[in-house]
Write an enzyme that holds these catalytic residues in place. Structure first.
Site, PDB file in Angstrom:
ATOM      1  CB  SER A  98      -0.956  -0.045   1.197  1.00 34.73           C
ATOM      2  OG  SER A  98      -1.990   0.889   1.059  1.00 34.73           O
ATOM      3  CG  ASP A 100      -7.067  -1.889  -3.849  1.00 31.64           C
ATOM      4  OD1 ASP A 100      -7.724  -1.344  -2.938  1.00 31.64           O
ATOM      5  OD2 ASP A 100      -5.840  -2.076  -3.788  1.00 31.64           O
ATOM      6  CG  HIS A 107      -5.920  -1.981  -0.020  1.00 32.36           C
ATOM      7  ND1 HIS A 107      -5.251  -1.337  -1.032  1.00 32.36           N
ATOM      8  CD2 HIS A 107      -5.308  -1.594   1.131  1.00 32.36           C
ATOM      9  CE1 HIS A 107      -4.295  -0.587  -0.532  1.00 32.36           C
ATOM     10  NE2 HIS A 107      -4.303  -0.729   0.788  1.00 32.36           N
TER      11      HIS A 107
END
Length: 337
Positions: free
Chosen positions: A137, A266, A294
């Site tokens: 991320s 996502d 995600h």
């Protein structure tokens, strides 16, 4: 190596993929902490899995926004690294290791300097150890920018970027609508509390760009980044920050083998994070999966005992003998695009 990811029927939802791993309990590997003093007087903490030996490959794990060694994906990666006989170390962003950092500034999506310093220290103390990294991320965006901005001077042999918000402005906008607002609310509350603690710290109060009352009004990433992140880290405003920190534009300059993994569903992303072929260096292998959420990528099992795609894929890429998959015209290959 081309491996298709297909979720089980019960985990096809992007929100199941995103939330269930967060809820699923992963055994905590035994780690020990090393405090690393930074040139500006601040510090970051490194959590080591075992004792690295010079010459042993080292995997650097870079967590996401408000993550740490406790994060589910970090724990799973540490476990798999141990199985693969890799030394592993978690690079914490400033203030994310359970103790507030000393300075008013914190960390942000484009902060490559702290990562570069950690890698430099590792190379100094373990000169014969090949260095690898995986970033998740926000940490993935940092890693992508590091790889592209350092080019041939990158200290990493290989890198893996997972679920990275490579276009920060678009991702911030995405989190302002639909179910995704729940993720934004959860993370903003944690960021607000961390900033409130700094406002209440006597030595830092005057350095804060906002008051307690103003902080309460910052209920989106766009507002928080405009009023806190940008001024604290030397950017003109939020748009300047997003433009300079987004990793997408750096992919074309990468000269070391790098794998980038995204999921089309996502809930933190939009299609704007997906690079075109022209934006990919020949050294970048790009995987775009239809499902995965995600930092999820649940590959099978059952809700009470899931198993995952990411760790095996990351280990396979690190140990791959091929620098990248290439097409006949010399361009990099993607699993799906």
């Amino acid at each position: 190596m081309k491996t298709l990811f297909t979720p089980p029927w019960w985990a096809a939802s992007p929100h199941v993929q995103t939330i269930l791993p967060f809820l699923f309990k992963v055994a905590k590997p035994i780690t020990f902490r090393q405090r690393q003093e930074l040139p500006d007087g601040d510090f970051v903490d490194l959590d080591w899995l075992g004792q690295a030996q010079n010459g042993q490959p080292i995997l650097v794990i870079i967590h996401g926004l408000e993550g740490n060694t406790e994060s589910h994906y970090v724990r799973r990666m540490l476990i798999e690294a141990k199985k693969a006989k890799l030394a592993a170390v978690v690079h914490h962003h400033r203030g994310c290791s359970g103790e507030p950092n000393r300075l008013a500034r914190s960390y942000h999506s484009g902060d490559v300097n702290d990562l570069a310093y950690t890698l430099g220290q590792l190379k100094h103390y373990y000169p014969d150890s090949p260095l690898y990294a995986v970033g998740y991320s926000l940490g993935g965006n940092v890693l992508a920018k590091y790889q592209g901005s350092t080019q041939q001077h990158s200290l990493l042999e290989r890198a893996v970027v997972v679920s990275a918000p490579l276009t920060l402005g678009a991702c911030a906008k995405r989190l302002e609508s639909g179910f995704s607002t729940l993720y934004q609310r959860f993370l903003i509350k944690r960021l607000q509390q961390k900033m409130l603690d700094k406002i209440n710290t006597t030595d830092l109060t005057e350095q804060m760009p906002i008051t307690k009352e103003q902080l309460k009004m910052l209920n989106t990433f766009y507002l928080f980044d405009d009023k806190v992140t940008a001024p604290l880290h030397g950017f003109t405003d939020v748009n300047d920050y997003y433009q300079q920190a987004s990793g997408l534009g750096y992919l074309q300059y990468i000269t070391k083998p790098t794998l980038v993994i995204h999921a089309q569903d996502d809930p933190f992303m939009t299609a704007e994070v997906i690079p075109t072929q022209d934006q990919l260096s020949p050294m970048v292998e790009y995987e775009l999966h239809e499902f995965g959420g995600h930092v999820g990528f649940i590959a099978g099992g059952w809700p009470w005992k899931p198993h995952f795609y990411l760790e095996q894929r990351i280990i396979a890429f690190i140990f791959s003998e091929e620098n990248t998959l290439t097409e006949p015209d010399g361009s990099s290959s993607s699993l799906s695009h």
